[in-house]
Design a protein around this motif. Structure first.
Motif, short mmCIF file in Angstrom:
data_model
loop_
_atom_site.label_atom_id
_atom_site.label_comp_id
_atom_site.label_asym_id
_atom_site.label_seq_id
_atom_site.Cartn_x
_atom_site.Cartn_y
_atom_site.Cartn_z
N ILE A 142 -66.90 -33.88 -35.13
CA ILE A 142 -65.85 -34.19 -36.10
C ILE A 142 -66.46 -34.48 -37.46
CG2 ILE A 142 -64.22 -36.03 -36.75
CD1 ILE A 142 -63.03 -33.96 -34.85
N LEU A 143 -67.55 -35.25 -37.47
CA LEU A 143 -68.20 -35.62 -38.73
C LEU A 143 -68.68 -34.37 -39.48
CD1 LEU A 143 -68.93 -38.16 -40.35
CD2 LEU A 143 -71.19 -38.09 -39.27
N CYS A 144 -69.27 -33.45 -38.74
CA CYS A 144 -69.71 -32.18 -39.36
C CYS A 144 -68.52 -31.43 -39.94
CB CYS A 144 -70.43 -31.30 -38.33
SG CYS A 144 -72.04 -31.92 -37.84
N GLN A 145 -67.43 -31.40 -39.18
CA GLN A 145 -66.22 -30.71 -39.64
C GLN A 145 -65.67 -31.34 -40.92
OE1 GLN A 145 -63.13 -30.60 -36.67
NE2 GLN A 145 -61.77 -29.35 -37.89
N ILE A 146 -65.64 -32.67 -40.96
CA ILE A 146 -65.12 -33.38 -42.13
C ILE A 146 -65.99 -33.12 -43.35
CG2 ILE A 146 -64.81 -35.68 -43.14
CD1 ILE A 146 -63.80 -36.62 -40.39
N PHE A 147 -67.31 -33.22 -43.20
CA PHE A 147 -68.21 -33.02 -44.33
C PHE A 147 -68.19 -31.56 -44.81
CE2 PHE A 147 -69.61 -37.24 -43.50
CZ PHE A 147 -70.25 -37.68 -44.66
N ASP A 148 -68.06 -30.62 -43.89
CA ASP A 148 -67.93 -29.21 -44.28
C ASP A 148 -66.63 -28.97 -45.04
OD1 ASP A 148 -70.32 -28.64 -43.09
OD2 ASP A 148 -69.46 -27.76 -41.26
N MET A 149 -65.57 -29.64 -44.59
CA MET A 149 -64.25 -29.47 -45.21
C MET A 149 -64.22 -30.05 -46.63
SD MET A 149 -60.64 -30.98 -43.75
CE MET A 149 -61.17 -30.77 -42.06
N ILE A 150 -64.79 -31.23 -46.81
CA ILE A 150 -64.71 -31.92 -48.10
C ILE A 150 -65.83 -31.51 -49.05
CG2 ILE A 150 -64.68 -34.20 -49.22
CD1 ILE A 150 -62.21 -33.56 -47.49
N LYS A 167 -58.32 -29.54 -51.30
CA LYS A 167 -56.92 -29.35 -50.91
C LYS A 167 -56.65 -29.74 -49.46
CE LYS A 167 -55.76 -25.68 -54.21
NZ LYS A 167 -55.34 -24.26 -54.37
N LEU A 168 -57.68 -29.72 -48.63
CA LEU A 168 -57.52 -30.01 -47.21
C LEU A 168 -57.79 -31.48 -46.87
CD1 LEU A 168 -59.33 -26.88 -45.72
CD2 LEU A 168 -56.86 -27.28 -45.78
N SER A 169 -57.98 -32.30 -47.89
CA SER A 169 -58.42 -33.68 -47.65
C SER A 169 -57.48 -34.50 -46.78
CB SER A 169 -58.63 -34.40 -48.99
OG SER A 169 -57.47 -34.28 -49.80
N GLY A 170 -56.17 -34.21 -46.83
CA GLY A 170 -55.23 -34.96 -46.00
C GLY A 170 -55.53 -34.82 -44.52
N ASN A 171 -56.11 -33.68 -44.13
CA ASN A 171 -56.43 -33.46 -42.73
C ASN A 171 -57.51 -34.41 -42.21
OD1 ASN A 171 -54.68 -31.18 -42.12
ND2 ASN A 171 -55.96 -30.01 -43.51
N VAL A 172 -58.35 -34.91 -43.11
CA VAL A 172 -59.38 -35.87 -42.70
C VAL A 172 -58.73 -37.09 -42.07
CG1 VAL A 172 -61.16 -37.46 -43.55
CG2 VAL A 172 -61.06 -35.12 -44.43
#
Length: 241
Positions: A142-150, A167-172
């Motif tokens: 999850i952490l990798c996914q969040i950091f890749d996303m942001i 733009k995808l920050s709400g998903n965090v």
């Protein structure tokens, strides 16, 4: 205000607080406020969105970290407090929504979200997934996914500025404490994807309010038909407006 005055259908002016929006917020509040004293406690709020939120995030909301309650009753949220909550919850990527939830996750209030803080909230999500026999997703992934996303400026933490630039920050935040929305995001709900493509200018709140207004109206129509009455509210639960 002039635009609202000129438009016959007030619900078309989305920059104004339309009747649809009011109706959805009021009905959501009324559903949770079981004793109808116009106050909501933690046990009421935990039922929001079909028990979508974790106990830990509800505790943070009631600690009044994201926003001090206007309610004068200790341990209770008033209607105005609920308005701020629901707008933040259903439109997490908006600037006020990001600020609201950032304060919740930032446990030490130092202005950055660390892996430890995010893990604290995700632990409950992981437990809930296991209880629901959902395939659990480990925090490391999850952490990798969040950091890749942001894509934060600093690899060790996330700032509010980082979130506002994505733009995808709400998903965090959905990943950390809203299980229903997290599962929808992971499965890429085709209905939501189609909605976004059809109305790219609408906010998440606009889409949510429209969906809920239609659902509530249909429920009301069914109730009216079964009662043989045109009254919206049952007499014993008269809504004071």
């Amino acid at each position: 205000m002039q635009h609202v005055d000129e438009e016959e259908d007030i619900n078309k002016v989305l920059r104004y607080f339309s009747y649809e929006h009011f109706y959805v917020i009021y009905c959501k509040f009324w559903e949770l406020d079981t004793d109808h004293d116009f106050l909501i406690d933690k046990e009421n709020l935990i039922r929001y969105g079909n028990h979508a939120l974790t106990y830990r995030i509800v505790e943070r909301i009631f600690s009044q970290v994201p926003r001090k309650f206007r309610s004068k009753v200790e341990g209770k949220m008033g209607y105005e407090d609920f308005v701020y909550f629901i707008l933040s919850e259903e439109d997490k990527s908006s600037e006020p929504g990001l600020e609201y939830w950032f304060k919740c996750i930032d446990l030490d209030g130092n202005g950055v979200l660390t892996p430890n803080e995010m893990q604290f909230f995700y632990e409950e999500q992981l437990h809930r997934m296991e209880c629901m026999t959902q395939e659990p997703v480990l925090f490391e992934d999850i952490l990798c996914q969040i950091f890749d996303m942001i894509g934060p400026e600093n690899e060790g933490h996330i700032t509010l500025r980082d979130l506002k630039g994505c733009k995808l920050s709400g998903n965090v935040f959905n990943i950390l404490f809203n299980l229903n929305k997290f599962i929808a995001f992971e499965s890429r709900d085709p209905f939501l994807i189609r909605q976004e493509r059809e109305n790219p200018t609408l906010t998440e709140w606009d889409r949510f309010a429209h969906r809920e207004y239609i659902r509530l109206s249909m429920e009301e129509d069914v109730e009216d038909a079964s009662n043989g009455s045109g009254d919206i509210w049952d007499e014993s639960f008269e809504a004071p407006f």
